[in-house]
Design a protein around this motif. Structure first.
Motif, PDB file in Angstrom:
ATOM      1  N   ASP A  51      10.426  91.810 -21.600  1.00  8.40           N
ATOM      2  CA  ASP A  51       9.519  91.060 -20.569  1.00  8.40           C
ATOM      3  C   ASP A  51       9.153  89.627 -20.233  1.00  8.40           C
ATOM      4  O   ASP A  51       9.136  88.043 -21.345  1.00  8.40           O
ATOM      5  CB  ASP A  51       7.445  91.844 -20.614  1.00  8.40           C
ATOM      6  CG  ASP A  51       6.680  90.962 -20.373  1.00  8.40           C
ATOM      7  OD1 ASP A  51       7.219  90.754 -19.027  1.00  8.40           O
ATOM      8  OD2 ASP A  51       5.395  91.537 -20.779  1.00  8.40           O
ATOM      9  N   GLU A  52      10.116  89.592 -19.485  1.00  6.89           N
ATOM     10  CA  GLU A  52      10.008  88.316 -19.019  1.00  6.89           C
ATOM     11  C   GLU A  52      11.470  87.491 -20.053  1.00  6.89           C
ATOM     12  O   GLU A  52      10.606  86.646 -20.517  1.00  6.89           O
ATOM     13  CB  GLU A  52       9.268  87.984 -18.584  1.00  6.89           C
ATOM     14  CG  GLU A  52       8.357  88.146 -17.326  1.00  6.89           C
ATOM     15  CD  GLU A  52       7.933  87.093 -15.961  1.00  6.89           C
ATOM     16  OE1 GLU A  52       7.699  85.738 -16.520  1.00  6.89           O
ATOM     17  OE2 GLU A  52       7.304  87.843 -15.696  1.00  6.89           O
ATOM     18  N   SER A  73       4.097  94.317 -17.163  1.00 10.13           N
ATOM     19  CA  SER A  73       3.833  94.096 -18.747  1.00 10.13           C
ATOM     20  C   SER A  73       2.743  95.088 -19.428  1.00 10.13           C
ATOM     21  O   SER A  73       2.780  95.606 -20.550  1.00 10.13           O
ATOM     22  CB  SER A  73       2.569  92.954 -19.621  1.00 10.13           C
ATOM     23  OG  SER A  73       3.639  91.879 -18.676  1.00 10.13           O
ATOM     24  N   GLN A  76       5.948  89.594 -23.290  1.00  4.19           N
ATOM     25  CA  GLN A  76       5.885  87.920 -23.236  1.00  4.19           C
ATOM     26  C   GLN A  76       5.072  87.318 -23.411  1.00  4.19           C
ATOM     27  O   GLN A  76       5.797  86.102 -23.890  1.00  4.19           O
ATOM     28  CB  GLN A  76       5.204  88.320 -21.386  1.00  4.19           C
ATOM     29  CG  GLN A  76       5.565  87.748 -20.237  1.00  4.19           C
ATOM     30  CD  GLN A  76       4.301  87.456 -19.082  1.00  4.19           C
ATOM     31  OE1 GLN A  76       4.072  89.158 -18.973  1.00  4.19           O
ATOM     32  NE2 GLN A  76       4.944  87.171 -18.186  1.00  4.19           N
TER      33      GLN A  76
END
Ligand SMILES: Nc1ncnc2c1ncn2[C@@H]1O[C@H](COP(=O)(O)OP(=O)(O)O)[C@@H](O)[C@H]1O
Ligand SMILES: [Mg+2]
Length: 504
Positions: free
Chosen positions: A165-166, A44, A86
């Motif tokens: 991000d995820e 991240s 995220q």
């Protein structure tokens, strides 16, 4: 439209942590580049540098061989970069279309012609295959839907470099499919994409190349991912071999410990009953929205149930509030650990101890700091929470490590009888998952009755002694471990009009 993105020797230090150390790799146009690594590996942080939120201490970011510097998020956006973080940023009181236009087209459309703007958004959402009401307020949407809004926002900008991000950690099966299609379309359109996920299946399904981080360093870049076995990636991520992450161990089961009979509530379409024995782990599977969390909220006293009885060790008990549940030794670790969960300004140790703290009150007045420190240290070690010390403020930890700290809070409760875990490993890396399963087995071995809600089918199959499947607000059936195949569970979970093929 095409662009190549190059990270050249990027370094970033936070107080007490070297988050990135000499990281170099390329992402090509027309490529989906996976980024994997354990929680706290630095993924991240790299995307925040790309997104202009952090400045690197050393190294360069190049786009089409030209060095770029992003002094702010706005500068990164203006250079055609979209980073979907995220931790979602959204304005809860705005509608979907207002949110989308906020980041997307402020100059071209402005706020003047709201109707045209809305029509534009509706058209684009439909084109993307996203089923969202442009007029819905963000606070009314599920986490998954908010995530989709965030993703659509980046897409509406026509960015050339897109980093996610995820993104799927809270998406349902169907929403994930929609996202995958979007990613594939963008790839076909020659954009450069970075995709962070802990889910191995997704990485192989979606990515052409993959870079592995460990402790802020690049361990490897695989340019032809399809030829690389999974074990290689796992080993590169954790630095050791993990043969079977579930590591299931059978144990003797005792008498029925926890029994729920004919519980009814607004979110359920039929009365629900189930039992859990001493030492038993019962997995609850279902599609997002099947009613699993809702049922557990009724059982736990977080929502008011209309009817039904709850029995603990053969005795009918009243559970009218979560306080009452906890006094009986019943705990629920919620799915939305962030929102219900962290005290951002408090330390890791304080966050871990928040709920079991009262047990350490000596004479009801003084906190036993030593006990508190011991508990914190135990869980930091057990779950490998990556933090410079237990005294670090929790908001500085990476997302997955915050999750681990919050999960510890529930696991640290003494005298547990019934433990309900809602998506306990969501957003948590392979190595830590392994540790969390071990904690779950230990609790079961101590005689706890365990309910584990999970949307990850391999996890439900890997860890549970028995699987209860919910569908559309009711219990659709249950399967013992030896009868529970992927096929059998899915056919109970899917709405009757659907076919298994459609969801698989
Ligand atoms: N703003 C910050 N202040 C202090 N430490 C930070 C900050 N942001 C990240 N870190 C630390 O940097 C490391 C890398 O974190 P992160 O990039 O979020 O990891 P990942 O995304 O791979 O899980 C972690 O140890 C994290 O605690
Ligand atoms: Mg992260």
């Amino acid at each position: 439209m095409s662009a190549t993105l190059r990270f050249d020797n990027i370094g970033k230090v936070f107080p007490g942590v070297r988050a990135l150390d000499g990281v170099s790799f390329d992402v090509n146009a027309g490529e989906v580049h996976g980024l994997m690594g354990e929680n706290g590996a630095g993924k991240s942080t790299l995307l925040k540098i790309l997104g202009g939120e952090y400045q690197p201490d050393s190294g360069r970011v190049l786009i089409d061989d030209k060095e770029v510097h992003f002094a702010s998020a706005a500068a990164s956006i203006a250079s055609g970069i979209a980073v979907i973080h995220q931790e979602l940023q959204y304005v809860p009181d705005l509608t979907v279309s207002e949110n989308l236009l906020l980041g997307a087209l402020p100059n071209r459309l402005g706020w003047v012609d709201k109707r045209a703007a809305k029509a534009h958004v509706r058209e684009r959402l439909t084109a993307m295959g996203v089923d969202l009401d442009p007029n819905a307020k963000l606070r009314k949407l599920s986490i998954a839907q908010r995530q989709m809004v965030e993703i659509c926002k980046a897409l509406l900008r026509n960015a050339r470099v897109i980093a996610l991000d995820e993104p799927t950690s809270s998406l349902s099966h169907r929403e994930t499919e929609v996202l995958f299609k979007l990613v594939r379309d963008l790839k076909a359109d020659n954009r450069a994409l970075i995709y962070i996920s802990h889910r191995m299946d997704e990485i192989y399904e979606l990515c052409d190349a993959c870079t592995i981080f460990r402790d802020g360093r690049k361990i490897a870049s695989h340019l032809a991912l399809a030829d690389v076995p999974r074990e290689t990636l796992v080993q590169e991520m954790v630095g050791r071999e993990i043969s079977d992450i579930y590591n299931y161990r059978a144990r003797p089961l005792g008498e029925v410990r926890f029994s729920v009979k004919d519980v009814q509530g607004d979110a359920l379409s039929a009365p629900a009953s189930f039992e859990v024995k001493r030492g038993e782990i019962v997995g609850f599977f279902g599609l997002v929205g099947a009613g699993r969390s809702e049922l557990m909220h009724l059982v736990y006293g977080a929502d008011k149930k209309k009817d039904g009885t709850i029995t603990l060790d053969g005795q009918a008990i009243r559970v009218r509030s979560t306080g009452e549940a906890i006094r009986h030794g019943i705990v629920l670790c919620p799915e939305d650990r962030k929102e219900e969960g962290i005290v951002a300004m408090a330390t890791v140790a304080e966050n871990i101890n928040i709920s079991c703290r009262r047990h350490y009150l000596r004479g009801g007045l003084f906190l036993d700091r030593k006990k508190e420190a011991q508990t914190a240290e135990r869980f930091i070690q057990l779950l490998k929470i990556k933090t410079p010390s237990r005294k670090q403020r929790i908001r500085f930890l990476s997302g997955g490590n915050q999750q681990k700290a919050i999960l510890s809070r529930w696991l640290a409760e003494p005298d547990l009888k019934v433990v309900i875990l809602d998506e306990p490993t969501r957003g948590i890396d392979v190595g830590a998952k392994h540790e969390i399963y071990n904690v779950i087995y230990q609790l079961a071995e101590r005689g706890c009755a365990i309910v584990m809600i999970s949307s990850e089918l391999p996890e439900v199959l890997g860890v549970s002694d028995r699987i209860v499947v919910m569908r559309q607000g009711r219990i659709a059936g249950e399967l013992p471990r030896d009868k529970a195949s992927e096929q059998a569970v899915l056919s109970l979970a899917l709405p009757q009009s659907d076919s298994v093929a459609e969801a698989a």
